[in-house]
Design a protein around this motif. Structure first.
Motif, PDB file in Angstrom:
ATOM      1  N   ILE A   1       0.845  -1.205   0.000  1.00 39.40           N
ATOM      2  CA  ILE A   1       0.000   0.000   0.000  1.00 39.40           C
ATOM      3  C   ILE A   1       0.874   1.246   0.000  1.00 39.40           C
ATOM      4  CG2 ILE A   1      -1.699   1.319   1.320  1.00 39.40           C
ATOM      5  CD1 ILE A   1      -2.728  -1.406   2.384  1.00 39.40           C
ATOM      6  N   ILE A   2       1.895   1.234   0.849  1.00 36.26           N
ATOM      7  CA  ILE A   2       2.786   2.392   0.937  1.00 36.26           C
ATOM      8  C   ILE A   2       3.510   2.597  -0.399  1.00 36.26           C
ATOM      9  CG2 ILE A   2       4.851   3.311   2.098  1.00 36.26           C
ATOM     10  CD1 ILE A   2       3.772   2.046   4.694  1.00 36.26           C
ATOM     11  N   ASP A   3       3.887   1.491  -1.038  1.00 35.96           N
ATOM     12  CA  ASP A   3       4.540   1.552  -2.334  1.00 35.96           C
ATOM     13  C   ASP A   3       3.612   2.172  -3.383  1.00 35.96           C
ATOM     14  OD1 ASP A   3       6.941   0.964  -3.676  1.00 35.96           O
ATOM     15  OD2 ASP A   3       5.889  -0.632  -4.772  1.00 35.96           O
ATOM     16  N   GLU A   4       2.367   1.758  -3.342  1.00 33.71           N
ATOM     17  CA  GLU A   4       1.347   2.286  -4.264  1.00 33.71           C
ATOM     18  C   GLU A   4       1.225   3.816  -4.101  1.00 33.71           C
ATOM     19  OE1 GLU A   4      -0.271  -0.021  -6.183  1.00 33.71           O
ATOM     20  OE2 GLU A   4      -1.840   1.230  -7.069  1.00 33.71           O
ATOM     21  N   LEU A   5       1.211   4.255  -2.841  1.00 35.62           N
ATOM     22  CA  LEU A   5       1.099   5.689  -2.573  1.00 35.62           C
ATOM     23  C   LEU A   5       2.343   6.435  -3.050  1.00 35.62           C
ATOM     24  CD1 LEU A   5      -0.473   6.530   0.879  1.00 35.62           C
ATOM     25  CD2 LEU A   5      -1.487   6.496  -1.369  1.00 35.62           C
ATOM     26  N   LYS A   6       3.504   5.839  -2.809  1.00 33.59           N
ATOM     27  CA  LYS A   6       4.748   6.484  -3.245  1.00 33.59           C
ATOM     28  C   LYS A   6       4.733   6.682  -4.759  1.00 33.59           C
ATOM     29  CE  LYS A   6       8.245   5.090   0.137  1.00 33.59           C
ATOM     30  NZ  LYS A   6       9.295   4.101   0.391  1.00 33.59           N
ATOM     31  N   LYS A   7       4.338   5.621  -5.467  1.00 32.96           N
ATOM     32  CA  LYS A   7       4.346   5.698  -6.933  1.00 32.96           C
ATOM     33  C   LYS A   7       3.293   6.668  -7.473  1.00 32.96           C
ATOM     34  CE  LYS A   7       4.576   1.124  -7.602  1.00 32.96           C
ATOM     35  NZ  LYS A   7       4.769  -0.230  -8.132  1.00 32.96           N
ATOM     36  N   SER A   8       2.217   6.826  -6.718  1.00 32.13           N
ATOM     37  CA  SER A   8       1.146   7.733  -7.167  1.00 32.13           C
ATOM     38  C   SER A   8       1.593   9.187  -7.140  1.00 32.13           C
ATOM     39  CB  SER A   8      -0.084   7.599  -6.269  1.00 32.13           C
ATOM     40  OG  SER A   8       0.123   8.287  -5.047  1.00 32.13           O
ATOM     41  N   ASN A   9       2.635   9.456  -6.326  1.00 32.63           N
ATOM     42  CA  ASN A   9       3.143  10.823  -6.173  1.00 32.63           C
ATOM     43  C   ASN A   9       2.161  11.760  -5.469  1.00 32.63           C
ATOM     44  OD1 ASN A   9       5.309  12.468  -6.334  1.00 32.63           O
ATOM     45  ND2 ASN A   9       5.311  12.675  -8.573  1.00 32.63           N
ATOM     46  N   LEU A  10       1.272  11.203  -4.663  1.00 34.05           N
ATOM     47  CA  LEU A  10       0.376  12.046  -3.851  1.00 34.05           C
ATOM     48  C   LEU A  10       1.221  12.882  -2.900  1.00 34.05           C
ATOM     49  CD1 LEU A  10      -2.323  12.954  -2.471  1.00 34.05           C
ATOM     50  CD2 LEU A  10      -2.207  10.845  -1.125  1.00 34.05           C
ATOM     51  N   ARG A  11       0.942  14.184  -2.901  1.00 36.01           N
ATOM     52  CA  ARG A  11       1.654  15.090  -1.992  1.00 36.01           C
ATOM     53  C   ARG A  11       0.647  15.776  -1.083  1.00 36.01           C
ATOM     54  NH1 ARG A  11       5.704  18.105  -6.121  1.00 36.01           N
ATOM     55  NH2 ARG A  11       6.344  19.209  -4.242  1.00 36.01           N
ATOM     56  N   GLY A  12       1.074  16.006   0.147  1.00 38.70           N
ATOM     57  CA  GLY A  12       0.181  16.526   1.185  1.00 38.70           C
ATOM     58  C   GLY A  12      -0.555  17.787   0.754  1.00 38.70           C
TER      59      GLY A  12
END
Lengths: 418, 154
Positions: free
Chosen positions: A38-49
């Motif tokens: 899940i964390i990997d998925e978020l990292k790759k998505s490039n979601l920024r705060g």
């Protein structure tokens, strides 16, 4: 563009309607995945705060210690007090379950058993709305012990603030949850090592968390292609000031600021001309009208333009605006909200306001412009938290970009009789 | 000092946190909702209840602007004068409030009905100019709309 954070579906805030449209599907999917996936998925998505600092969310989550039995916490920041910002309130009202679902996915991915949603005290009505959604989600087994028949258990608690802008600063927020005054903490240690009650803690903005279910549902590739390449995704832009239709608009990042004014907000009020624009809440640096064309609502474009995306709370000002009055009011705000721990901020914010009032009343001298810069420069970078910077930047940028406004308000020098 | 029902609420909220000091802000809200304000006696009582010093409670109450440490009018009118409201006419809104209630910011009307405060941004910038009365937000105000609202409460 289709709306993903604030979908235009009647009664989407209710659990049955949210479920009818696939709600909590991302949680179900997440529970079949490994936390690190899940964390990997978020990292790759490039979601920024979305709270102002634009920090990569996946990276932040990866800082949390793994494989430990000590309690860990999630704090979700809904303090939303930066003038010009009014977006998270829309999520509480129109899409609370997507927020809850994102919280649950975060808790699962980071091994967290309690999440606290911090909501500013003025939003009493919205606390009630979110609490209703939380209660409904508990009743359906989405929150609590053994979620959806798995081993995963977590709780979600709402914590209401009581009127203090500083509590939106993540370490002050933690002190406020712990029952203290909202005084920021010195970093390091960082929250992922020493957060709530000294335990590993992650703090994310409300809107950031509301993006998480989307990424799980549709995949990082889909998400990373929305809007600006380096700062992708849907973003809630709050537009206020001199526009025809002020409000919160969901757009892909990378939309032209001029389009936000003309197409989304219905153009300038009464057909007046644009004079200045604050792009991301009162602490972000002001832009002159002539510098606005071509600039887009994302971290890189606004940085290149000499400002920042902040909370995407855009304040639009027309040609009749008294900018000295605007900056004096902003300075008063930071003076009122300084927690008083650090001398440069406690004293400096008061001095900024005091000197600016001299410009407002026409009692300032030319030397006061340099004095303002001197005070602002001595606050910036010299305080525990970023409130000091937030107080300095608007003053510095107003002088840099609208120096003539200050010069016009200087008291004429009277010839001395010899 | 707290009603039995409210005491039960505080006890339940204590369970949300690993440390009972964290229940202080929720307990202060419950006390303020019950009494309309927070007295010194109430602060000491809550300090004893949650095991924190009276000085700590006083420090918290005075730090947060929404905790009220003296009795006030039946209705608390909060007028936002921050930038977005300023741009859309909060000066006029403040004048209307003053005209209708006779109270300036920081004052309570002679009949004890209205306490007026000038406040910082309340997160309703798209609905500027705005005021709050208690938990209720009144947005996109004009002098006429505001007068009608205040007349209904008077």
């Amino acid at each position: 563009m289709e709306k993903y954070i604030l979908p235009e579906i009647p009664d989407y805030h209710t659990l049955p309607v949210y479920e009818q449209h696939g709600g909590y599907g991302a949680l179900k999917k997440a529970l079949t995945m490994k936390p690190e996936e899940i964390i990997d998925e978020l990292k790759k998505s490039n979601l920024r705060g979305r709270g102002g600092a634009c920090f990569p969310t996946g990276l932040k989550w990866s800082f949390m210690p793994k494989g430990t039995a000590i309690p860990k916490y999630l704090a979700v920041n809904g303090d939303e007090s930066e003038p010009g910002t009014f977006k998270d309130r829309m999520i509480f009202e129109l899409n609370p379950h997507q927020l809850i679902e994102g919280i649950l996915i975060g808790c699962y991915a980071m091994g967290i058993t309690a999440a606290y949603v911090y909501i500013r005290g003025e939003y009493g009505k919205w606390v009630t709305m979110l609490q209703k959604a939380v209660d409904d989600a508990y009743a359906k087994g989405y929150i609590g012990t053994g979620i959806l028949g798995t081993e995963f258990s977590t709780h979600i608690y709402l914590h209401k603030g009581a009127g203090a802008y500083i509590c939106g600063e993540e370490s002050a927020l933690m002190n406020s949850i712990e029952g203290g005054r909202g005084l920021p903490r010195i970093k390091p240690p960082f929250p992922a090592a020493f957060g709530l009650w000294g335990k590993p803690t992650t703090i994310n903005n409300i809107e950031t968390i509301a993006n998480v279910p989307l990424i799980l549902n549709k995949g990082w590739e889909w998400y990373s292609k929305i809007g600006a390449v380096k700062h992708p995704g849907p973003i809630l832009v709050g537009i206020s000031g001199h526009v025809t239709r002020p409000g919160v608009y969901e757009v892909p990042t990378g939309v032209l600021l001029t389009d936000l004014i003309d197409e989304y907000a219905g153009g300038m009020l009464d057909g007046k001309k644009l004079k200045a624009l604050i792009p991301g809440g009162s602490s972000t640096m002001i832009l002159r009208a002539e510098h606005v064309p071509g600039v887009t609502m994302d971290a890189d474009s606004l940085k290149a333009a000499g400002s920042s995306v902040g909370t995407a709370g855009m304040i639009v000002m027309n040609e009749d605006t008294d900018l000295i009055r605007v900056i004096t009011r902003i300075a008063k705000f930071y003076y009122h909200e300084s927690c008083g721990q650090c001398t440069p901020c406690r004293e400096g914010t008061g001095w900024l306001w005091k000197i600016l009032k001299r410009f407002e009343t026409g009692d300032a001298s030319l030397a006061d412009i340099d004095l303002l810069l001197d005070v602002a420069n001595n606050i910036e970078g010299n305080t525990i938290c970023a409130l000091g910077d937030a107080a300095a930047w608007p003053v510095q940028s107003m002088i840099k970009r609208f120096r003539e406004e200050f010069e016009k308000r200087v008291k004429p020098v009277q010839a001395l009789a010899v | 000092m707290l009603s039995q029902e409210n005491l039960n609420k505080v006890e339940a909220i204590r369970g949300h946190y690993p440390d009972s000091k964290a229940a202080l802000l929720p307990a202060l809200w419950i006390a303020q909702d019950q009494e309309g304000w927070i007295s010194t006696e109430m602060m000491s009582y809550l300090g004893d209840l949650l095991g924190v010093s009276h000085a700590h409670v006083l420090g918290v109450v005075t730090f947060y602007t929404m905790f009220i440490d003296k009795p006030q009018g039946k209705y608390h009118i909060e007028v936002c004068t921050n930038v977005s409201c300023l741009l859309r006419g909060s000066d006029g809104i403040m004048d209307t409030v003053r005209k209708c209630t006779g109270a300036k910011p920081g004052e309570t009307s002679a009949d004890g009905k209205f306490t007026v405060s000038e406040v910082e941004c309340m997160g309703a910038c798209g609905g500027a100019p705005m005021i709050a009365i208690g938990e209720e937000y009144y947005e996109r105000l004009t002098a006429d709309k505001l007068e009608a609202i205040l007349k209904q409460l008077a």
